[in-house]
Design a protein around this motif. Sequence first.
Motif, PDB file in Angstrom:
ATOM      1  N   UNK A  63      42.943  32.053  36.690  1.00 27.24           N
ATOM      2  CA  UNK A  63      42.869  31.832  35.117  1.00 27.24           C
ATOM      3  C   UNK A  63      41.475  32.250  34.677  1.00 27.24           C
ATOM      4  N   UNK A  64      40.444  31.985  35.391  1.00 21.45           N
ATOM      5  CA  UNK A  64      38.854  32.432  34.720  1.00 21.45           C
ATOM      6  C   UNK A  64      38.863  34.062  34.934  1.00 21.45           C
ATOM      7  N   UNK A  65      39.433  34.595  35.974  1.00 23.24           N
ATOM      8  CA  UNK A  65      39.384  36.116  35.959  1.00 23.24           C
ATOM      9  C   UNK A  65      40.200  36.613  34.755  1.00 23.24           C
ATOM     10  N   UNK A  66      41.540  36.198  34.440  1.00 21.66           N
ATOM     11  CA  UNK A  66      42.435  36.659  33.558  1.00 21.66           C
ATOM     12  C   UNK A  66      41.883  36.368  32.184  1.00 21.66           C
ATOM     13  N   UNK A  67      41.156  35.404  31.937  1.00 17.43           N
ATOM     14  CA  UNK A  67      40.406  35.001  30.723  1.00 17.43           C
ATOM     15  C   UNK A  67      39.459  36.128  30.280  1.00 17.43           C
ATOM     16  N   UNK A  68      38.595  36.583  31.705  1.00 18.03           N
ATOM     17  CA  UNK A  68      37.545  37.502  31.563  1.00 18.03           C
ATOM     18  C   UNK A  68      38.203  38.947  31.117  1.00 18.03           C
ATOM     19  N   UNK A  95      39.133  38.873  27.334  1.00 10.70           N
ATOM     20  CA  UNK A  95      38.104  38.946  26.430  1.00 10.70           C
ATOM     21  C   UNK A  95      37.356  40.281  26.528  1.00 10.70           C
ATOM     22  N   UNK A  96      37.577  41.162  27.639  1.00 14.14           N
ATOM     23  CA  UNK A  96      36.920  42.448  27.956  1.00 14.14           C
ATOM     24  C   UNK A  96      38.078  43.339  27.007  1.00 14.14           C
ATOM     25  N   UNK A  97      39.345  43.010  26.863  1.00 14.51           N
ATOM     26  CA  UNK A  97      40.359  43.889  26.243  1.00 14.51           C
ATOM     27  C   UNK A  97      40.758  45.040  27.221  1.00 14.51           C
ATOM     28  N   UNK A  98      40.853  44.295  28.716  1.00 13.33           N
ATOM     29  CA  UNK A  98      41.387  45.385  29.691  1.00 13.33           C
ATOM     30  C   UNK A  98      42.825  45.696  29.309  1.00 13.33           C
ATOM     31  N   UNK A  99      42.846  47.160  29.416  1.00 12.20           N
ATOM     32  CA  UNK A  99      44.564  47.617  29.363  1.00 12.20           C
ATOM     33  C   UNK A  99      44.924  48.000  30.731  1.00 12.20           C
ATOM     34  N   UNK A 100      44.444  48.692  31.484  1.00 11.18           N
ATOM     35  CA  UNK A 100      44.992  48.703  32.863  1.00 11.18           C
ATOM     36  C   UNK A 100      45.691  49.888  32.840  1.00 11.18           C
ATOM     37  N   UNK A 158      35.731  40.257  43.168  1.00  6.78           N
ATOM     38  CA  UNK A 158      34.916  39.583  41.888  1.00  6.78           C
ATOM     39  C   UNK A 158      33.650  40.315  42.063  1.00  6.78           C
ATOM     40  N   UNK A 159      32.865  40.146  43.234  1.00  4.23           N
ATOM     41  CA  UNK A 159      31.803  40.513  43.126  1.00  4.23           C
ATOM     42  C   UNK A 159      31.554  42.143  43.223  1.00  4.23           C
ATOM     43  N   UNK A 160      32.638  42.828  43.567  1.00  7.82           N
ATOM     44  CA  UNK A 160      32.550  44.283  43.625  1.00  7.82           C
ATOM     45  C   UNK A 160      32.689  44.933  41.916  1.00  7.82           C
ATOM     46  N   UNK A 161      33.178  43.985  41.215  1.00  9.68           N
ATOM     47  CA  UNK A 161      33.389  43.955  39.779  1.00  9.68           C
ATOM     48  C   UNK A 161      31.912  43.860  39.218  1.00  9.68           C
ATOM     49  N   UNK A 162      31.181  42.813  39.814  1.00  8.73           N
ATOM     50  CA  UNK A 162      29.975  42.482  39.406  1.00  8.73           C
ATOM     51  C   UNK A 162      28.967  43.614  39.687  1.00  8.73           C
ATOM     52  N   UNK A 163      29.191  44.133  40.681  1.00  7.88           N
ATOM     53  CA  UNK A 163      28.301  45.205  41.175  1.00  7.88           C
ATOM     54  C   UNK A 163      28.707  46.817  40.338  1.00  7.88           C
ATOM     55  N   UNK A 164      29.838  46.763  39.810  1.00  4.81           N
ATOM     56  CA  UNK A 164      30.251  47.951  39.122  1.00  4.81           C
ATOM     57  C   UNK A 164      31.082  47.593  38.089  1.00  4.81           C
ATOM     58  N   UNK A 165      30.452  46.988  37.009  1.00  7.35           N
ATOM     59  CA  UNK A 165      31.377  46.386  35.912  1.00  7.35           C
ATOM     60  C   UNK A 165      32.139  47.479  35.252  1.00  7.35           C
ATOM     61  N   UNK A 170      38.675  46.199  39.631  1.00  7.04           N
ATOM     62  CA  UNK A 170      38.478  45.153  40.616  1.00  7.04           C
ATOM     63  C   UNK A 170      38.703  43.534  40.022  1.00  7.04           C
ATOM     64  N   UNK A 171      38.152  43.392  38.946  1.00  7.23           N
ATOM     65  CA  UNK A 171      38.496  42.157  38.380  1.00  7.23           C
ATOM     66  C   UNK A 171      40.059  41.945  38.161  1.00  7.23           C
TER      67      UNK A 171
END
Length: 420
Positions: A169-174, A177-182, A139-146, A151-152
């Motif tokens: 659950x918090x990570x999945x909600x984020x 919300x970001x519309x992550x496709x993957x 999660x910190x890696x994601x915050x460093x490189x949004x 990473x999230x």
Amino acid sequence: MKTKLLLISAMTFTMVGFSQKSEIKDAEKALDNGNATQAKASLETAAGMMANMDEKLQAQYYYVRGMVYADLAKKGDDSAFEEAVDSFKNVLSVEEKSGKDKYSEDAKQAMANMTADLVNAAVEDNKAENFDAAASKLYMSYKLSPADTVYLYYAASSAVNGGLYEKALGYYKELKDLGYDGSATVYKATNVETGEVEEMEKLQRDLMVKSGTYKDPIEEKTPSKKAEIVKNMALIYTQLGQDDKALEAYAVARAEYPNDVNLILNEANLYYKLGDKEKFKELMSEASAMAPDNPDLQYNIGVINMEQGNLEAAREAYRKALEINPNYINAQLNLSTSYVNEGNSLIDEMNSLGNSKADIAKYEELKEKKDSLFREGAQILEDALKNNPDNQSILTQLKNIYGALGDNENFMRVKKLLGE
């Protein structure tokens, strides 16, 4: 007198500024010599004089502090990662306000290096099953490189693996919300020498094909992870006992991905848990009709029914899977297990009987029924063995059944096949 006082005050201020610079220089020297602990001590002394530092000195202090904690983190102090990140961010903040840019580029590069260090450390944490630490580092890696939202996604996966459902659950909600496709494009080519299809970076693939050592370049699109994320959120709500939220999540997911059979199966499982067996059957029927020729689906339907104690429904599903794929070993094993489990369920009743004539007769009746079920389970595996004579799982389960039946001849035969 006033003049003297002002002079003394100015001299004191100069001495403080000199002391601050000296401590920071000492920290830099200690760090260069590989002594991050000593460098940290020097910086702690300088920190007490932070209020008197100008912006230029503050930026230098935070940059050196970031490098010190980054070094400590690299040497195994996990708590130092966050301190390093905070320090580098302070460098950017201070220099943005001052309009100067002496340390910002170096701080950005250091944060990029730290991202790689964090990811590598998280990989090791996952291997050691230290999932909480792995999730936090990712999660910190994601915050460093949004921009690297993957990473999230991996942080959420680590949290799930560790049973840290609230965090996941918090990570999945984020992610949602970001519309992550993957989804991604995978580049492959066939190794001319080995004939194996290999995956590699696009540039490398193209160069290899051009050199003639690889051929038949292909590009494949990996599926989107959106449905998986929504499904996992629903599963977590179920795990947390928040069934209403789980049903809402399934409703949203089904509306977005109406053809995702696994969503239907998971929703069916939840309705069974809630005692709504009619809805459970309805959804199971819907899933089966959606992909009647999919052996994996029929197998999964069997697994869910078996977990719920619906043995006949489970057997029907396993048999359908085997009609589609006669060599589906897991379906054969589970079909056999359904009979063994039913036989085992009679043992408690047998053991509860007394020594009266009626009880002895009942005992013999139950024993014959149990043994008959065990023999049915054994026959399924004997049939499976014809096409898979060396399968260790089949042989082991078959040996155990014959052992429970007291069939020593077949027990020894299978034991020999196992090489025991």
